[in-house]
Design an enzyme around this catalytic site. Sequence first.
Site, PDB file in Angstrom:
ATOM      1  N   LYS A 293      10.142 -11.230  34.054  1.00 48.91           N
ATOM      2  CA  LYS A 293      10.391 -12.457  34.667  1.00 48.91           C
ATOM      3  C   LYS A 293      11.322 -12.384  35.682  1.00 48.91           C
ATOM      4  O   LYS A 293      12.385 -11.477  35.842  1.00 48.91           O
ATOM      5  CB  LYS A 293      10.650 -13.606  33.522  1.00 48.91           C
ATOM      6  CG  LYS A 293       9.563 -13.750  32.505  1.00 48.91           C
ATOM      7  CD  LYS A 293      10.169 -14.668  31.431  1.00 48.91           C
ATOM      8  CE  LYS A 293       9.147 -15.168  30.611  1.00 48.91           C
ATOM      9  NZ  LYS A 293       7.988 -15.856  31.060  1.00 48.91           N
ATOM     10  N   ARG A 367      -0.425 -15.172  23.912  1.00 43.91           N
ATOM     11  CA  ARG A 367      -1.516 -15.356  23.157  1.00 43.91           C
ATOM     12  C   ARG A 367      -2.141 -14.288  22.419  1.00 43.91           C
ATOM     13  O   ARG A 367      -3.094 -13.993  21.817  1.00 43.91           O
ATOM     14  CB  ARG A 367      -2.666 -15.528  24.534  1.00 43.91           C
ATOM     15  CG  ARG A 367      -2.857 -14.400  25.648  1.00 43.91           C
ATOM     16  CD  ARG A 367      -3.204 -14.723  27.106  1.00 43.91           C
ATOM     17  NE  ARG A 367      -2.243 -15.447  27.526  1.00 43.91           N
ATOM     18  CZ  ARG A 367      -2.366 -16.210  28.717  1.00 43.91           C
ATOM     19  NH1 ARG A 367      -3.419 -15.831  29.753  1.00 43.91           N
ATOM     20  NH2 ARG A 367      -1.250 -16.708  29.339  1.00 43.91           N
TER      21      ARG A 367
END
Length: 514
Positions: A293, A367
């Site tokens: 990130k 996920r």
Amino acid sequence: MNTKVLFQDAAAVQTPLLAVFAVDVAVGKDADPMLALLTTSDAISEAAASVLNSGEFKGGLCETLLLHAPVGVKAERLLVVGLGKVGKLSIHQIRKGAGTAVRFCKPRGLRDLTIAFPEDHALSDEHLEALPCDLTTRAMVEGAELAELDWDTYKSDRKDKSVASCTIVSKDVEKTTKAEIQKGLDDGLVIAAAQNFTRGLVNEPGNVLTPTELGKRAAAMCAESGLTCEVFSTEKLHELGMGAFWAVSQGSPEPPALIVMTYEPASGHVDGAPVLGLVGKGITFDTGGISIKPADGMEKMKYDMAGAGAMIGAMKAIAGLKPKVKVISVICSAENMPDGKAFKPGDVVTAMSGKTIEIVNTDAEGRLVLADGLHYAKTLGCTHLINAATLTGAVAVALGKLNVGLFSNSDDATELFMAGLKASGEKYWRLPCTDDYKDQIKSAIADIQNTGITRYGGSITAAMFLKEFVGDTPWIHLDIAACAWLDEVQPWIAKGPSGIGVRSLVEWVKGYAS
């Protein structure tokens, strides 16, 4: 904070501060405000009449007006808290109003306050019929308890601005109404404590709340609450074939934690009855892994376990409320780090279900852990599934920071969930999760890939990925990424972790109770 109920005339209560709610009953969009207090006490109404009639107080939601030494009232101060237009009056406005009263006291050094219960006959019944006594009391308790906390936990010069006690005062009413108010108090204390427990977890920095520590705190909560709890780690993931979960974990020296909490109703589980599965994403810190990130804002990624926090808090509340339905919660907790052993873009991993997954972006890690968590919950016997996760930034682009994105393969499960929002006061918006989006996660070399083939509809493609692991089991996915952290202080609650999801999860579980 000691929150309690007192049955007495509010005007006769000796207290440093008495808060009373006001609504605008004016009809018409451009009409001047016409204020009415939600009390039948003539003494309180007369004490506030001159200021309310002056026009300086509009009665907007969470607007406040303070009167010192109110004539005819034993309270030292009278605080009028606006709830907005009467036509929009709801349980959640009451919750915010109570929170505003507590937050008003904190910087002023007021340690004790009393809040007047909104009375049935203060206005015509048509306005207050949506405010049953038990839910109204519960909302007031929740609002007050949630408002009391600030999150300056690690400041060495932390100032004590705590409110010691909050009393909800209601006039002496019939026995059945008293019982409803008492039930609202009891339930509100349980749910607020659970939501604050969640908020405390989410606020912890990543160097404190590792997956192992999250497991310890969940286990301690379960031991205290009478829940069964098992905490597993690396060996169990390999034993179960949780290749997706392990892939996320392998780049960190901190071992993963697979936490399983179980609530059994006192009457026992009846064959054929629902078994509810609450699955939470517990990434205690998310760097994005190899797909790292940007540095700006990364410190906030300690909150990436907010879905797990919501499930742990919900289980704490369920243990206290004791609904007649079995509930199992599965928490998949890990750090996502860019170590030399970390999983990489282009890797292919095999989930517990046997599906193969091409890793396109290691920052789509939530996920992956949920894929194994959802499948594992099914193997434990869960007949209905719900998961919560700070899953995508895309959901904030779609809905802003006011609504949680809801996705589901079941209209019935969704309808039951949405029905509980009147009590919880939380906002959710259902987004599509239909098979025409399935092509977006097709992989050329594996069964599926972990991000969409385009940047569009990112929250939907994430939901579609999860849907692959639930099959025909009724399932709801809550993408809480935009609502789990409050970036600005609100009149009714502090800046920081919101604890979103706890109240609504509890209502959903109660909906299946026999």
